[in-house]
Design a protein around this motif. Structure first.
Motif, PDB file in Angstrom:
ATOM      1  N   GLY A 188       0.834  -1.192   0.000  1.00 38.72           N
ATOM      2  CA  GLY A 188       0.000   0.000   0.000  1.00 38.72           C
ATOM      3  C   GLY A 188       0.874   1.249   0.000  1.00 38.72           C
ATOM      4  O   GLY A 188       1.821   1.346   0.773  1.00 38.72           O
ATOM      5  N   LEU A 189       0.554   2.190  -0.887  1.00 39.50           N
ATOM      6  CA  LEU A 189       1.273   3.467  -0.958  1.00 39.50           C
ATOM      7  C   LEU A 189       0.272   4.563  -0.650  1.00 39.50           C
ATOM      8  O   LEU A 189      -0.678   4.792  -1.417  1.00 39.50           O
TER       9      LEU A 189
ATOM     10  N   LYS B  80       2.537  10.034  -4.990  1.00 38.66           N
ATOM     11  CA  LYS B  80       2.190   8.619  -5.165  1.00 38.66           C
ATOM     12  C   LYS B  80       2.050   8.252  -6.649  1.00 38.66           C
ATOM     13  O   LYS B  80       2.678   7.305  -7.131  1.00 38.66           O
ATOM     14  N   SER B  81       1.225   9.000  -7.357  1.00 34.40           N
ATOM     15  CA  SER B  81       0.977   8.688  -8.770  1.00 34.40           C
ATOM     16  C   SER B  81       2.220   8.925  -9.619  1.00 34.40           C
ATOM     17  O   SER B  81       2.512   8.149 -10.540  1.00 34.40           O
TER      18      SER B  81
ATOM     19  N   PRO C 233       0.600 -10.265 -15.653  1.00 36.61           N
ATOM     20  CA  PRO C 233       1.846  -9.573 -15.305  1.00 36.61           C
ATOM     21  C   PRO C 233       2.366  -9.990 -13.940  1.00 36.61           C
ATOM     22  O   PRO C 233       1.600 -10.467 -13.088  1.00 36.61           O
ATOM     23  N   LYS C 234       3.651  -9.799 -13.733  1.00 36.79           N
ATOM     24  CA  LYS C 234       4.246 -10.078 -12.427  1.00 36.79           C
ATOM     25  C   LYS C 234       3.902  -8.981 -11.417  1.00 36.79           C
ATOM     26  O   LYS C 234       3.869  -9.223 -10.219  1.00 36.79           O
ATOM     27  N   LEU C 235       3.660  -7.755 -11.931  1.00 36.51           N
ATOM     28  CA  LEU C 235       3.386  -6.611 -11.060  1.00 36.51           C
ATOM     29  C   LEU C 235       2.219  -5.808 -11.622  1.00 36.51           C
ATOM     30  O   LEU C 235       2.191  -5.483 -12.804  1.00 36.51           O
ATOM     31  N   LEU C 236       1.263  -5.504 -10.746  1.00 34.51           N
ATOM     32  CA  LEU C 236       0.114  -4.674 -11.096  1.00 34.51           C
ATOM     33  C   LEU C 236       0.159  -3.411 -10.242  1.00 34.51           C
ATOM     34  O   LEU C 236       0.248  -3.484  -9.015  1.00 34.51           O
ATOM     35  N   ILE C 237       0.114  -2.254 -10.899  1.00 39.66           N
ATOM     36  CA  ILE C 237       0.048  -0.977 -10.192  1.00 39.66           C
ATOM     37  C   ILE C 237      -1.386  -0.481 -10.277  1.00 39.66           C
ATOM     38  O   ILE C 237      -1.894  -0.224 -11.372  1.00 39.66           O
ATOM     39  N   ALA C 238      -2.056  -0.380  -9.141  1.00 38.50           N
ATOM     40  CA  ALA C 238      -3.451   0.053  -9.082  1.00 38.50           C
ATOM     41  C   ALA C 238      -3.497   1.448  -8.456  1.00 38.50           C
ATOM     42  O   ALA C 238      -3.322   1.600  -7.239  1.00 38.50           O
ATOM     43  N   ASP C 239      -3.692   2.464  -9.286  1.00 42.99           N
ATOM     44  CA  ASP C 239      -3.671   3.856  -8.840  1.00 42.99           C
ATOM     45  C   ASP C 239      -5.086   4.312  -8.517  1.00 42.99           C
ATOM     46  O   ASP C 239      -5.879   4.607  -9.418  1.00 42.99           O
TER      47      ASP C 239
ATOM     48  N   ILE D 166      -2.200   2.087  -4.642  1.00 43.76           N
ATOM     49  CA  ILE D 166      -2.065   3.508  -4.314  1.00 43.76           C
ATOM     50  C   ILE D 166      -3.427   4.030  -3.877  1.00 43.76           C
ATOM     51  O   ILE D 166      -4.420   3.885  -4.592  1.00 43.76           O
ATOM     52  N   SER D 167      -3.466   4.632  -2.695  1.00 43.12           N
ATOM     53  CA  SER D 167      -4.742   5.121  -2.183  1.00 43.12           C
ATOM     54  C   SER D 167      -4.523   6.123  -1.057  1.00 43.12           C
ATOM     55  O   SER D 167      -3.480   6.124  -0.410  1.00 43.12           O
TER      56      SER D 167
END
Length: 338
Positions: free
Chosen positions: A39-40, A48-49, A174-180, A212-213
């Motif tokens: 969590g960011l 963050k973004s 994908p190995k990594l998901l970025i959820a903004d 990201i939240s």
């Protein structure tokens, strides 16, 4: 812990404007491990973004990554050419953007946009790619996926558009998901459904997630570890239970205290006094010093003079604060000769 899947070191992303240099991300160190949710969190405008865009090298002018390294599966992404980076985007690292409808092309159907992912990255024929697109829409819980594949973005609700974005992001596992901010502007019921979907897909495919939240309740429920950002810096990082049970940085304490608690009577919500410093003209010392009540109570002059490092205060718990670090000794003035 195992080796990190993503290792961000000393990342600096500045925006060169007429008013001066905006230090949006100013020396961020961040690790994400395989299969975990990081969590960011932080206030709007804390970086963050921009951090997430920097990882994918999607920062537009007048922004520029000026320093740092972004290591992903043994490769420094900042050292790759654009062709190699394009292969990684959407294939090994995917992103869910804040505004799903504005991220979809309005002149192409939903099915065509998802199918394009398979055609570009896997060389799949159009018919087979279309079938995979429909399968993905079914996987993310979109009702009547065969029909919805022919729909255009303006024909979808906000929750449906977000599901489409998740389908596109996870198309190639994908190995990594970025959820903004994946649940921004959605009602509470749809928010819960979207987060359940992300958690379910993490379990199914083992995908690591940067979530990201600014919603601390969401982070407390979903994340494994949490990194707190303030004015372009990480100020605290810890496992999620440790952070919420024993927040150390005064900013983190203020954030958690400002969240309303169901069943507790409060005449007024707690707030953090003051404002975020101007990122064009940052003050010396700790960037939170002007808003920090602990600094005043402890009479810590060093906070306004020298910025502290991000150092451990417990196992896997890092804090950037002079409350937990030895203060630097003043350099004695040179003796004057007569």
């Amino acid at each position: 812990m195992t080796q990190p899947l993503l290792d961000v070191r000393g990342l600096k992303t500045y925006f060169f404007t007429e008013d001066g240099v905006v230090k949006a991300v100013d020396g961020v160190d961040l690790q994400v491990y395989p299969g975990e949710i990081l969590g960011l969190v932080g206030e709007s405008g804390c970086g963050k973004s921009v951090t997430s865009f920097s990882i994918l090298r999607l920062v537009d002018e007048p922004g520029r990554i000026v320093e740092g390294q972004v290591w992903f599966e043994g490769q420094n992404l900042l050292a790759l050419d654009e062709a190699a980076m394009s292969h990684i985007r959407g294939n090994r690292i995917s992103m869910i953007f804040q505004q799903p409808k504005s991220s979809l092309n309005p002149v192409f159907s939903i099915g065509d946009q998802i199918a394009e992912v398979f055609q570009v990255h896997q060389g799949m024929k159009k018919k087979a790619a279309w079938a995979k697109a429909v399968e993905l829409l079914r996987l993310v819980g979109l009702p009547d996926p065969e029909s919805k594949a022919h729909a255009y973005p303006h024909q979808l609700s906000g929750g449906q558009a977000q599901r489409v974005m998740i389908a596109m992001a996870l198309a190639l596992r994908p190995k990594l998901l970025i959820a903004d901010e994946p649940t921004t502007a959605l009602d509470v019921t749809i928010q819960a459904q979207i987060m359940d979907l992300i958690l379910e897909l993490r379990e199914r495919f083992g995908t690591a997630v940067i979530l990201i939240s600014h919603d601390l309740g969401l982070i407390a429920e979903a994340a494994d570890r949490v990194a707190v950002m303030y004015a372009g810096r990480i100020v605290e990082q810890a496992p999620v239970r440790e952070l919420f049970a024993r927040p150390q940085h005064p900013y983190t304490q203020g954030l958690i205290a400002s969240v309303p608690v169901l069943g507790r009577r409060q005449e007024r919500l707690n707030t953090i006094p003051g404002t975020v410093p101007n990122l064009v003209n940052l003050p010396p010392g700790c960037r939170f010093a002007s808003r920090c009540q602990a600094r005043v109570e402890q009479q810590l002059e060093v906070c306004t003079q020298t910025e502290p490092d991000l150092l451990p205060v417990a196992e896997h718990h890092l804090v950037r604060c002079w409350l937990y670090q030895p203060q630097p000794q003043a350099t004695p003035a040179a003796e004057q000769t007569p």
